[in-house]
Design a protein around this motif. Structure first.
Motif, PDB file in Angstrom:
ATOM      1  N   UNK A 118       0.804  -1.207   0.000  1.00  0.00           N
ATOM      2  CA  UNK A 118       0.000   0.000   0.000  1.00  0.00           C
ATOM      3  C   UNK A 118       0.844   1.266   0.000  1.00  0.00           C
ATOM      4  N   UNK A 119       0.301   2.316  -0.665  1.00  0.00           N
ATOM      5  CA  UNK A 119       0.986   3.613  -0.760  1.00  0.00           C
ATOM      6  C   UNK A 119      -0.016   4.726  -0.467  1.00  0.00           C
ATOM      7  N   UNK A 120       0.486   5.813   0.108  1.00  0.00           N
ATOM      8  CA  UNK A 120      -0.405   6.950   0.324  1.00  0.00           C
ATOM      9  C   UNK A 120      -0.613   7.682  -0.996  1.00  0.00           C
ATOM     10  N   UNK A 121      -1.429   8.733  -0.974  1.00  0.00           N
ATOM     11  CA  UNK A 121      -1.779   9.432  -2.216  1.00  0.00           C
ATOM     12  C   UNK A 121      -0.575  10.113  -2.847  1.00  0.00           C
ATOM     13  N   UNK A 122       0.481  10.334  -2.030  1.00  0.00           N
ATOM     14  CA  UNK A 122       1.696  10.933  -2.569  1.00  0.00           C
ATOM     15  C   UNK A 122       2.673   9.923  -3.127  1.00  0.00           C
ATOM     16  N   UNK A 168      -7.412   1.438  -5.742  1.00  0.00           N
ATOM     17  CA  UNK A 168      -7.526   2.428  -4.671  1.00  0.00           C
ATOM     18  C   UNK A 168      -8.718   2.091  -3.783  1.00  0.00           C
ATOM     19  N   UNK A 169      -8.498   2.132  -2.464  1.00  0.00           N
ATOM     20  CA  UNK A 169      -9.585   1.912  -1.508  1.00  0.00           C
ATOM     21  C   UNK A 169      -9.541   3.012  -0.450  1.00  0.00           C
ATOM     22  N   UNK A 170     -10.703   3.287   0.105  1.00  0.00           N
ATOM     23  CA  UNK A 170     -10.798   4.231   1.220  1.00  0.00           C
ATOM     24  C   UNK A 170     -11.151   3.439   2.474  1.00  0.00           C
ATOM     25  N   UNK A 171     -10.307   3.509   3.471  1.00  0.00           N
ATOM     26  CA  UNK A 171     -10.527   2.766   4.702  1.00  0.00           C
ATOM     27  C   UNK A 171     -11.743   3.327   5.445  1.00  0.00           C
ATOM     28  N   UNK A 172     -12.474   2.473   6.170  1.00  0.00           N
ATOM     29  CA  UNK A 172     -13.663   2.933   6.907  1.00  0.00           C
ATOM     30  C   UNK A 172     -13.307   3.983   7.954  1.00  0.00           C
ATOM     31  N   UNK A 200      -8.710   6.898   5.410  1.00  0.00           N
ATOM     32  CA  UNK A 200      -7.504   7.141   4.599  1.00  0.00           C
ATOM     33  C   UNK A 200      -7.642   6.497   3.225  1.00  0.00           C
ATOM     34  N   UNK A 201      -7.249   7.241   2.205  1.00  0.00           N
ATOM     35  CA  UNK A 201      -7.217   6.722   0.837  1.00  0.00           C
ATOM     36  C   UNK A 201      -5.854   6.061   0.599  1.00  0.00           C
ATOM     37  N   UNK A 202      -5.890   4.777   0.224  1.00  0.00           N
ATOM     38  CA  UNK A 202      -4.652   4.022   0.028  1.00  0.00           C
ATOM     39  C   UNK A 202      -4.662   3.393  -1.363  1.00  0.00           C
ATOM     40  N   UNK A 203      -3.536   3.541  -2.050  1.00  0.00           N
ATOM     41  CA  UNK A 203      -3.362   2.906  -3.349  1.00  0.00           C
ATOM     42  C   UNK A 203      -2.567   1.614  -3.170  1.00  0.00           C
ATOM     43  N   UNK A 204      -3.076   0.530  -3.755  1.00  0.00           N
ATOM     44  CA  UNK A 204      -2.417  -0.767  -3.628  1.00  0.00           C
ATOM     45  C   UNK A 204      -1.896  -1.232  -4.981  1.00  0.00           C
ATOM     46  N   UNK A 205      -0.696  -1.804  -4.937  1.00  0.00           N
ATOM     47  CA  UNK A 205      -0.177  -2.554  -6.077  1.00  0.00           C
ATOM     48  C   UNK A 205      -0.347  -4.029  -5.745  1.00  0.00           C
ATOM     49  N   UNK A 206      -1.055  -4.742  -6.639  1.00  0.00           N
ATOM     50  CA  UNK A 206      -1.430  -6.131  -6.349  1.00  0.00           C
ATOM     51  C   UNK A 206      -1.010  -7.036  -7.504  1.00  0.00           C
ATOM     52  N   UNK A 207      -0.356  -8.147  -7.142  1.00  0.00           N
ATOM     53  CA  UNK A 207      -0.010  -9.162  -8.136  1.00  0.00           C
ATOM     54  C   UNK A 207      -0.690 -10.465  -7.751  1.00  0.00           C
ATOM     55  N   UNK A 208      -1.360 -11.098  -8.728  1.00  0.00           N
ATOM     56  CA  UNK A 208      -2.050 -12.362  -8.492  1.00  0.00           C
ATOM     57  C   UNK A 208      -1.091 -13.518  -8.770  1.00  0.00           C
TER      58      UNK A 208
END
Length: 398
Positions: free
Chosen positions: A168-172, A213-217, A228-236
């Motif tokens: 996970x990464x922040x918006x920056x 991108x997901x926004x935490x509850x 918090x808005x978090x961007x995820x890099x995901x590999x299957x």
């Protein structure tokens, strides 16, 4: 011993207790005796030091302080008895003077409680209905519990089991601690992850990498991530298809530990679902009644009583977390809470719990309700029979 009493707001009373020098002498001598048994005095065995020698060897302030500790509890109890009081929690004690000993004890008493219009509380029992759809949903839950998985090479679908790498990464664009995992197992659709995460994996293929991108509850347990808005890099890395077993004799035996036909199994399942739903409805009615009693109860509680309830609640929470292997201090750190924060957060809940407890006690008095030992035994027997008759606990989906 001189005792002066003063009635305070919120069901408290303050006792001011003064001991004469003669009365304190008893506790001073006892203090010297106890302390001399714990120190080494040359030429004497521990506990065999003469009184006059011990007094010369011990620090007078230490002796006095210990004598005060020894005096407070018994003199407090004597004063409570003399004033015919019935404390319902430990007092708040403050030493006003050491010589002569004068101390104050603020004592919480049983509050004045009023439960307004409790006889007008009306509750409606909902009918218990078990439909074919309810039974089918319960059967599918059992099938899911006994499902098998097989590797497939296609796009991910709901119900699939996957293994993923993510970070996970922040918006920056800065990496966030605690948001990285390798070969993380996940069943799509079980909502075990942050809301909105699993849905964005639908259609992903093995070795494919995605950014989502997901926004935490807003009520997320880890305070720094709330909203918090978090961007995820995901590999299957792996994709497995779920296969539900057929509802046959083998599966029924696994579920019930009995040799039943499908018709008999459905009939037994319906009976147990009805019983479970009836218990749930009874619980809902009881909770609704208790909520109404709490709302109808007025009482002024001592701050001492509220603080004692807060301590009890925090101990409950701490025990629950530690029983699940969660370190208490790490939990506080993760939530960004201090002990002071917890006390503030739980103040209203503690007051509500007290209102409910004393409100129910007031109803018992007003209605002259008494529970006999026989009724307690019968209720426990009924509970044991219910537990013994159920080989499994059905889960009711709303």
């Amino acid at each position: 011993m001189n005792i002066a009493s003063e009635k305070l707001p919120n069901s408290e009373i303050k006792l001011k207790i003064e001991l004469s020098e003669l009365e304190m002498e008893t506790y001073r001598l006892k203090s010297v005796q106890q302390l001399s048994a714990k120190v080494d005095i040359k030429g004497f065995r521990p506990g065999k030091v003469p009184q006059e020698v011990a007094e010369q060897s011990l620090n007078k302030d230490y002796v006095q302080a210990h004598a005060i500790d020894l005096a407070i509890a018994p003199t407090y109890m004597e004063a409570v008895k003399d004033q015919k009081l019935a404390p319902i929690a430990h007092p708040k004690v403050t030493v006003i003077s050491q010589s002569p000993l004068i101390f104050e004890a603020i004592i919480p008493l049983y509050p004045e409680v009023s439960v307004k219009d409790y006889k007008s509380i009306k509750l409606e029992k909902k009918p218990v209905v078990v439909t074919d759809e309810t039974i089918s949903a319960e059967i599918k839950r059992f099938q899911t519990q006994h499902a098998t998985y097989a590797d497939v090479d296609r796009a991910a679908q709901m119900g699939d089991r996957v293994e993923i790498d993510f970070q996970g990464f922040d918006e920056g664009g800065a990496a966030l601690d605690g948001t990285t995992s390798k070969n993380h197992p996940l069943v799509l659709g079980e909502n075990a992850f942050v809301p909105g995460f699993e849905e964005q994996l639908i259609g992903q293929k093995i070795t494919e990498e995605r950014e989502l991108t997901v926004t935490f509850p807003s009520d997320y347990f880890h305070k720094p991530f709330q909203s918090k808005v978090v961007k995820f890099k995901v590999k299957l890395n792996r994709l497995e298809e779920r296969h539900l077993p057929a509802l046959d004799a083998e599966l029924i035996k696994k579920i019930t530990n009995q040799d039943l036909s499908e018709a008999d199994f459905r009939a037994e399942l319906q009976t147990k679902l009805i019983k479970s739903m009836e218990q749930d409805e009874q619980g809902r009615l009881e909770n609704s009644f208790l909520e109404a009693v709490q709302s109808s109860t007025t009482a002024s509680f001592s701050d001492i009583l509220i603080e004692e309830e807060i301590h009890y609640m925090i101990d409950e929470q701490k025990h629950d977390l530690e029983s699940r292997g969660i370190n208490w201090e790490q939990y506080l750190s993760a939530t960004g809470k201090t002990h002071e924060d917890l006390h503030k957060d739980k103040h209203q809940e503690a007051e509500n719990r007290l209102k409910l407890r004393f409100g129910v006690q007031e109803l018992f008095k007003l209605e002259q309700i008494e529970v006999t030992p026989e009724e307690v035994t019968a209720a426990l027997d009924d509970e044991m029979k219910i537990l013994a008759s159920m080989n499994y606990q059905p889960k009711i989906e709303e």
